[in-house]
Design a protein around this motif. Structure first.
Motif: not given
Length: 141
Positions: A132-133, A112-115
């Protein structure tokens, strides 16, 4: 036969990302030469292959390593963080630290957020929650 090759390559630089790129570039030039028929284009491909094998068999490993690092820093702006074996925005110490951690941890990228998410190895199929998300995804460690 295998031992002879290993003995021959002992102390030599070997293969790296720049050599892989040069080999693919030589193959592309040869394929283009099949269709375009530019005179002496095959000499360019031959020169790329000779340079590749020269780098691979070189005993000056520090110079070849520096060439590869320059190549990686050049292409780092075209690569996205988290994909492939090299991410250009990190320092050499950070890359070395992550290489050491790969013995005990697996690194995944949140869809989703590439973390980047670090999880311990050997736990089987687990559900990972991104810090993170808060997106959950299932991966095998």
């Amino acid at each position: 036969m295998r031992n002879r090759f290993q003995d021959f390559m002992y102390g030599r630089y070997g293969n790296d990302q720049l050599n892989q790129f040069l080999s693919v570039a030589a193959l592309v030039v040869l394929i283009v030469n099949l269709f375009v028929k530019v005179p002496f284009l095959w000499l360019g491909a031959l020169a790329l292959l000779i340079w590749t094998y020269f780098r691979m068999c070189s005993r000056n490993t520090s110079k070849r390593y520096a060439e590869n690092e320059r190549f990686l820093s050049l292409i780092s702006r075209f690569r996205r963080e988290g994909y492939g074996g090299y991410s250009g925005g990190r320092s050499a110490a950070e890359r070395r630290a992550q290489r050491e951690q790969r013995k005990y941890y697996r690194f995944f990228v949140c869809p989703h957020c590439s973390q980047k998410v670090r999880v311990p190895k050997g736990k089987g199929k687990i559900e990972i929650t991104c810090p993170k998300c808060r997106t959950s995804f299932i991966r095998k460690t």
